[in-house]
Design a protein around this motif. Structure first.
Motif, PDB file in Angstrom:
ATOM      1  N   PHE A   8       0.840  -1.160  -0.178  1.00 30.39           N
ATOM      2  CA  PHE A   8       0.066  -0.062  -0.168  1.00 30.39           C
ATOM      3  C   PHE A   8       0.753   1.488   0.193  1.00 30.39           C
ATOM      4  O   PHE A   8       2.163   1.342   0.577  1.00 30.39           O
ATOM      5  N   GLY A   9       0.306   2.195  -0.564  1.00 30.50           N
ATOM      6  CA  GLY A   9       1.256   3.584  -0.594  1.00 30.50           C
ATOM      7  C   GLY A   9       0.155   4.822  -1.039  1.00 30.50           C
ATOM      8  O   GLY A   9      -0.863   4.305  -1.707  1.00 30.50           O
ATOM      9  N   ILE A  10       0.334   5.940  -0.692  1.00 26.27           N
ATOM     10  CA  ILE A  10      -0.256   7.270  -0.909  1.00 26.27           C
ATOM     11  C   ILE A  10       0.382   7.883  -1.996  1.00 26.27           C
ATOM     12  O   ILE A  10       1.397   8.320  -1.771  1.00 26.27           O
ATOM     13  N   GLU A  12      -0.599  10.467  -4.230  1.00 28.93           N
ATOM     14  CA  GLU A  12      -1.081  11.668  -3.929  1.00 28.93           C
ATOM     15  C   GLU A  12      -2.113  11.800  -3.220  1.00 28.93           C
ATOM     16  O   GLU A  12      -2.954  10.857  -2.986  1.00 28.93           O
ATOM     17  N   PRO A  13      -2.652  13.092  -2.517  1.00 30.25           N
ATOM     18  CA  PRO A  13      -3.890  13.089  -1.836  1.00 30.25           C
ATOM     19  C   PRO A  13      -5.147  12.493  -2.365  1.00 30.25           C
ATOM     20  O   PRO A  13      -5.640  12.811  -3.515  1.00 30.25           O
ATOM     21  N   GLY A  14      -5.645  11.549  -1.768  1.00 30.39           N
ATOM     22  CA  GLY A  14      -6.866  10.814  -2.223  1.00 30.39           C
ATOM     23  C   GLY A  14      -6.697   9.796  -3.323  1.00 30.39           C
ATOM     24  O   GLY A  14      -7.540   9.063  -3.700  1.00 30.39           O
ATOM     25  N   LEU A  15      -5.437   9.496  -3.825  1.00 29.04           N
ATOM     26  CA  LEU A  15      -4.866   8.727  -4.696  1.00 29.04           C
ATOM     27  C   LEU A  15      -4.045   7.526  -4.017  1.00 29.04           C
ATOM     28  O   LEU A  15      -2.954   7.883  -3.653  1.00 29.04           O
ATOM     29  N   TYR A  16      -4.474   6.180  -4.146  1.00 24.02           N
ATOM     30  CA  TYR A  16      -3.587   5.263  -3.452  1.00 24.02           C
ATOM     31  C   TYR A  16      -3.336   4.116  -4.414  1.00 24.02           C
ATOM     32  O   TYR A  16      -4.086   3.874  -5.409  1.00 24.02           O
ATOM     33  N   ARG A  17      -2.258   3.275  -3.907  1.00 21.86           N
ATOM     34  CA  ARG A  17      -1.976   2.186  -4.729  1.00 21.86           C
ATOM     35  C   ARG A  17      -1.690   1.001  -3.833  1.00 21.86           C
ATOM     36  O   ARG A  17      -1.447   1.132  -2.648  1.00 21.86           O
ATOM     37  N   SER A  18      -1.926  -0.224  -4.122  1.00 20.26           N
ATOM     38  CA  SER A  18      -1.966  -1.471  -3.272  1.00 20.26           C
ATOM     39  C   SER A  18      -1.816  -2.703  -4.217  1.00 20.26           C
ATOM     40  O   SER A  18      -2.176  -2.767  -5.345  1.00 20.26           O
ATOM     41  N   ASP A  19      -1.613  -3.620  -3.521  1.00 23.49           N
ATOM     42  CA  ASP A  19      -1.553  -5.073  -4.231  1.00 23.49           C
ATOM     43  C   ASP A  19      -2.926  -5.648  -3.914  1.00 23.49           C
ATOM     44  O   ASP A  19      -3.845  -4.894  -3.490  1.00 23.49           O
ATOM     45  N   THR A  20      -3.205  -6.858  -4.156  1.00 18.56           N
ATOM     46  CA  THR A  20      -4.455  -7.404  -3.910  1.00 18.56           C
ATOM     47  C   THR A  20      -4.867  -7.411  -2.563  1.00 18.56           C
ATOM     48  O   THR A  20      -4.098  -7.441  -1.569  1.00 18.56           O
ATOM     49  N   LEU A  32     -10.457   4.627   4.126  1.00 19.10           N
ATOM     50  CA  LEU A  32     -10.070   5.596   3.157  1.00 19.10           C
ATOM     51  C   LEU A  32     -11.272   6.112   2.619  1.00 19.10           C
ATOM     52  O   LEU A  32     -11.258   7.211   1.680  1.00 19.10           O
ATOM     53  N   ASN A  33     -12.657   5.674   2.617  1.00  9.56           N
ATOM     54  CA  ASN A  33     -13.630   6.090   2.107  1.00  9.56           C
ATOM     55  C   ASN A  33     -13.629   6.243   0.463  1.00  9.56           C
ATOM     56  O   ASN A  33     -13.891   7.203  -0.136  1.00  9.56           O
ATOM     57  N   LEU A  34     -12.975   5.248   0.029  1.00 11.48           N
ATOM     58  CA  LEU A  34     -12.950   5.066  -1.302  1.00 11.48           C
ATOM     59  C   LEU A  34     -14.150   5.146  -2.183  1.00 11.48           C
ATOM     60  O   LEU A  34     -15.115   4.733  -1.880  1.00 11.48           O
ATOM     61  N   LYS A  35     -14.062   5.924  -3.482  1.00  9.03           N
ATOM     62  CA  LYS A  35     -15.305   5.911  -4.487  1.00  9.03           C
ATOM     63  C   LYS A  35     -15.164   4.973  -5.309  1.00  9.03           C
ATOM     64  O   LYS A  35     -15.956   4.332  -6.042  1.00  9.03           O
ATOM     65  N   THR A  36     -13.874   4.812  -5.858  1.00  2.74           N
ATOM     66  CA  THR A  36     -13.490   3.957  -6.925  1.00  2.74           C
ATOM     67  C   THR A  36     -12.223   3.303  -6.628  1.00  2.74           C
ATOM     68  O   THR A  36     -11.314   3.571  -5.939  1.00  2.74           O
ATOM     69  N   ALA A  37     -12.134   2.016  -7.336  1.00  2.00           N
ATOM     70  CA  ALA A  37     -11.142   1.075  -7.336  1.00  2.00           C
ATOM     71  C   ALA A  37     -10.799   0.665  -8.794  1.00  2.00           C
ATOM     72  O   ALA A  37     -11.694   0.209  -9.213  1.00  2.00           O
ATOM     73  N   ILE A  38      -9.503   0.581  -9.101  1.00  5.81           N
ATOM     74  CA  ILE A  38      -9.089   0.052 -10.589  1.00  5.81           C
ATOM     75  C   ILE A  38      -8.149  -0.985 -10.520  1.00  5.81           C
ATOM     76  O   ILE A  38      -7.231  -1.022  -9.634  1.00  5.81           O
ATOM     77  N   VAL A 158      -5.684   2.082  -7.101  1.00  5.14           N
ATOM     78  CA  VAL A 158      -5.399   1.450  -8.103  1.00  5.14           C
ATOM     79  C   VAL A 158      -4.510   0.123  -7.580  1.00  5.14           C
ATOM     80  O   VAL A 158      -3.832   0.179  -6.710  1.00  5.14           O
ATOM     81  N   MET A 159      -4.900  -1.012  -8.375  1.00  7.11           N
ATOM     82  CA  MET A 159      -4.361  -2.163  -7.700  1.00  7.11           C
ATOM     83  C   MET A 159      -3.858  -3.282  -8.800  1.00  7.11           C
ATOM     84  O   MET A 159      -4.506  -3.120  -9.832  1.00  7.11           O
ATOM     85  N   ASP A 160      -2.977  -3.806  -8.362  1.00 12.80           N
ATOM     86  CA  ASP A 160      -2.645  -5.257  -9.294  1.00 12.80           C
ATOM     87  C   ASP A 160      -2.128  -6.317  -8.192  1.00 12.80           C
ATOM     88  O   ASP A 160      -2.214  -5.933  -7.206  1.00 12.80           O
ATOM     89  N   THR A 161      -1.910  -7.460  -8.812  1.00 11.10           N
ATOM     90  CA  THR A 161      -1.504  -8.795  -8.053  1.00 11.10           C
ATOM     91  C   THR A 161      -0.593  -8.484  -7.022  1.00 11.10           C
ATOM     92  O   THR A 161      -0.666  -8.823  -5.774  1.00 11.10           O
TER      93      THR A 161
END
Length: 270
Positions: A8-10, A12-20, A32-38, A158-161
């Motif tokens: 997991f990483g931040i 930019e403000p409101g934009l995050y990255r992560s593994d599965t 995080l109160n996410l609205k969208t996950a890609i 945003v995520m990938d495996t």
């Protein structure tokens, strides 16, 4: 206790990255109160992750699955879809303005208004990997970057495996768009990748054409602030260069004037 994903990483403000994601991560992700996950990998999410996004009304978009499916459909010898995806229309997991009309995956026909459906946007038919050295297709990068630059999708993750390869390449292209120098981009990429870093990913980042990206009408505040700062710095650099050019031209003119008015020391002999 809140447990973030390993990668997991931040960004930019409101934009995050992560593994599965796994169930142990759900309380943290909920905060995080996410609205969208890609998703950037052509794999269906686990049932637990799909249920989590549905329960928390988070729109889930699988860009890679959309690209892979479009490429599969363009192949005359394509096999029966083994992913178990439904053949429905536009996903019902998000609002009515959700872009993309790819088949709803994992949600059946997508006819129920409250039924969660994985959204797979319609990306121009192209292989998920257009050649041996490309970790992602340019179409997928373009589609994803335009999504994460649309403030209407925020907060977004945003995520990938693995949280390393596809997402590292994707975020590297974002940094290019943010005018980062390549050395800083590679440092960030390797900070997540460690000894799993791939040269082909770094090469893709370097060669990606950022002029291909169309900026959305509604941009995040962090992007607007950074662009304003970058433009001001560019104007200052241009002004400094112009002043240096004028000073150099002035010095050359003075040298020329001194050569012109210097008295002759040449004497003639009888």
């Amino acid at each position: 206790m809140l447990t973030p994903p390993e990668q997991f990483g931040i960004v930019e403000p409101g934009l995050y990255r992560s593994d599965t994601l796994h169930p142990s991560h759900f309380p943290f992700i909920r905060s995080l109160n996410l609205k969208t996950a890609i998703l950037l990998t052509p794999e269906l999410p686990s049932r637990a992750m799909s249920n989590f996004f549905e329960e928390n009304q988070i729109r889930l978009i699988d860009l890679a699955l959309g690209s892979w499916k479009n490429n599969s459909n363009s192949n005359s010898n394509n096999n029966t879809d083994a992913t178990g995806s439904g053949a429905g229309g536009q996903g019902a997991g998000g609002d009515s303005s959700t872009s993309g009309t790819g088949g709803g995956a994992g949600g059946g026909g997508g006819s129920g208004a409250n039924m969660f459906t994985l959204t797979t946007p319609s990306i121009p038919a192209a292989p998920f990997q257009t050649s041996w050295w490309k970790p992602l297709s340019e179409e997928l990068i373009k589609e994803g970057l335009e999504m994460i630059l649309d403030v209407n999708n925020y907060p977004i993750m945003v995520m990938d495996t693995s949280g390393i390869h596809e997402i590292g390449t994707f975020m590297g292209c974002l940094r290019r768009l943010q005018h980062w120098n390549l050395s800083s981009i590679i440092v960030e990429y390797r900070a997540y990748a460690g000894n799993k870093a791939r040269y082909v990913n770094e090469q893709f980042i370097e060669l990606f054409d950022i002029d291909w990206i169309t900026l959305p009408a509604s941009l995040p505040i962090w992007w607007i602030e950074q662009e304003t700062m970058w433009r001001e710095e560019e104007e200052e650099r241009e002004l400094q260069l112009e002043q240096e050019r004028e000073a150099e031209a002035h010095r050359r003119q003075e040298d020329l004037n001194q050569l012109t008015i210097r008295p002759s020391n040449v004497t003639t002999s009888s």
